[in-house]
Design an enzyme around this catalytic site. Sequence first.
Site, PDB file in Angstrom:
ATOM      1  N   ASP A  96      97.489  26.107 118.416  1.00  0.00           N
ATOM      2  CA  ASP A  96      97.219  26.557 117.476  1.00  0.00           C
ATOM      3  C   ASP A  96      98.584  27.785 117.564  1.00  0.00           C
ATOM      4  O   ASP A  96      98.587  28.072 118.855  1.00  0.00           O
ATOM      5  CB  ASP A  96      95.777  26.969 117.815  1.00  0.00           C
ATOM      6  N   HIS A  97      98.348  28.666 116.584  1.00  0.00           N
ATOM      7  CA  HIS A  97      99.492  29.776 116.113  1.00  0.00           C
ATOM      8  C   HIS A  97     100.397  29.575 116.924  1.00  0.00           C
ATOM      9  O   HIS A  97     100.474  30.914 117.631  1.00  0.00           O
ATOM     10  CB  HIS A  97      98.410  30.646 116.774  1.00  0.00           C
ATOM     11  N   HIS A 201      90.196  37.041 113.284  1.00  0.00           N
ATOM     12  CA  HIS A 201      90.505  36.616 114.884  1.00  0.00           C
ATOM     13  C   HIS A 201      88.995  37.264 115.658  1.00  0.00           C
ATOM     14  O   HIS A 201      89.276  38.650 114.925  1.00  0.00           O
ATOM     15  CB  HIS A 201      91.542  36.346 115.060  1.00  0.00           C
ATOM     16  N   GLY A 202      88.988  37.004 116.645  1.00  0.00           N
ATOM     17  CA  GLY A 202      88.178  38.249 117.261  1.00  0.00           C
ATOM     18  C   GLY A 202      86.636  38.288 116.645  1.00  0.00           C
ATOM     19  O   GLY A 202      85.679  37.552 115.976  1.00  0.00           O
ATOM     20  N   HIS A 233      89.726  29.157 110.300  1.00  0.00           N
ATOM     21  CA  HIS A 233      90.094  30.256 111.899  1.00  0.00           C
ATOM     22  C   HIS A 233      88.877  31.241 111.883  1.00  0.00           C
ATOM     23  O   HIS A 233      88.269  31.700 110.940  1.00  0.00           O
ATOM     24  CB  HIS A 233      91.158  30.217 111.980  1.00  0.00           C
ATOM     25  N   GLY A 234      89.018  31.686 112.785  1.00  0.00           N
ATOM     26  CA  GLY A 234      87.972  33.028 113.133  1.00  0.00           C
ATOM     27  C   GLY A 234      86.472  32.799 112.543  1.00  0.00           C
ATOM     28  O   GLY A 234      85.787  33.547 111.711  1.00  0.00           O
ATOM     29  N   VAL A 256      86.786  26.304 117.584  1.00  0.00           N
ATOM     30  CA  VAL A 256      86.015  27.357 117.977  1.00  0.00           C
ATOM     31  C   VAL A 256      86.451  27.659 119.544  1.00  0.00           C
ATOM     32  O   VAL A 256      86.966  27.404 120.331  1.00  0.00           O
ATOM     33  CB  VAL A 256      84.283  26.694 118.670  1.00  0.00           C
TER      34      VAL A 256
END
Length: 305
Positions: A96-97, A201-202, A233-234, A256
């Site tokens: 991922d990412h 995100h976060g 995402h997120g 997750v």
Amino acid sequence: MVGRKLPRTRSSMVGLLSSNRAVKMLNAAAEGKYGVLGVVSYNLETIVACIRAAEAKSSPLQILLFPWALKYSPLLVDLAAHAARSAKVPITVHMDHAQEAEIIKQASQIVAEDGTPAFDSIMVDMSHYEKEENLSKTKELVALCHERGIATEAEPGRIEGGEDGVQDTAELEGMMTTTEEVDEFVATGIDFLAPAFGNMHGDYHGVHNIKLDYDRLQAVQNKAQGRVQLVLHGTNEFPPDIMKKCIDRGVTRVNVNKVVLSEYNAYVAENTHKVPLTQLMETGTNLIQEACERWMDNIGSSGKA
């Protein structure tokens, strides 16, 4: 194992991608209208726990590793790849990412013990570039991954924020995904699309701060028309009803992190140096497994393996 390259004949490339396990898994989720957990994994405990959960619930699963894992130790990649292939249910490994071309090239060359790519899919995340550069770099790197039979994911727009193992984009402006961008990114050859529709995100610092544009998500799905599968995402702090609304609008994989790791993190923080290390690991693993099983029930993947 890290340096060995896969063959690049066109016939084998097409065959590898047509049978790609991640593509087949998310296509099945789209058809069945359920979600598949993509569990961000930083250590042995998480990998063991999510696989035990998948086997207990007869659920498909995707293990998510950030590029940090490769920098930390390729052995963690080998562990995830071996564990996925040894499981009793379908499990894939996803990077991922991946935000650097060199990391993507390196990850794409790692081969599992069965001779297939260790990563079934890689997120070609060039979202920290402006759109035109994002598109050009994505197209180039998607072609490289596809040559090796690896499915790809990209992020049109830009999802704000950061988390452990992901470059923080706080200094960059978050940008919602548009329907026009769906066609532009599909044209790069991607298999999965991660839309930005208010997710971040976060931490949201409370469910009341989660402001998702469901109409935008539905429009993205309508535009995609099954040419790519949507991934979410997120999800930190998402309750089950929000996850369900996203799945109802076409999301297949649900990434997750804290929703399955928060109880584990709290237990480790509270009990380090208070209980034996073996107990810390075993109880921590059980907590992650229990959380994964709950979410497999919540997103409808239980019994779908």
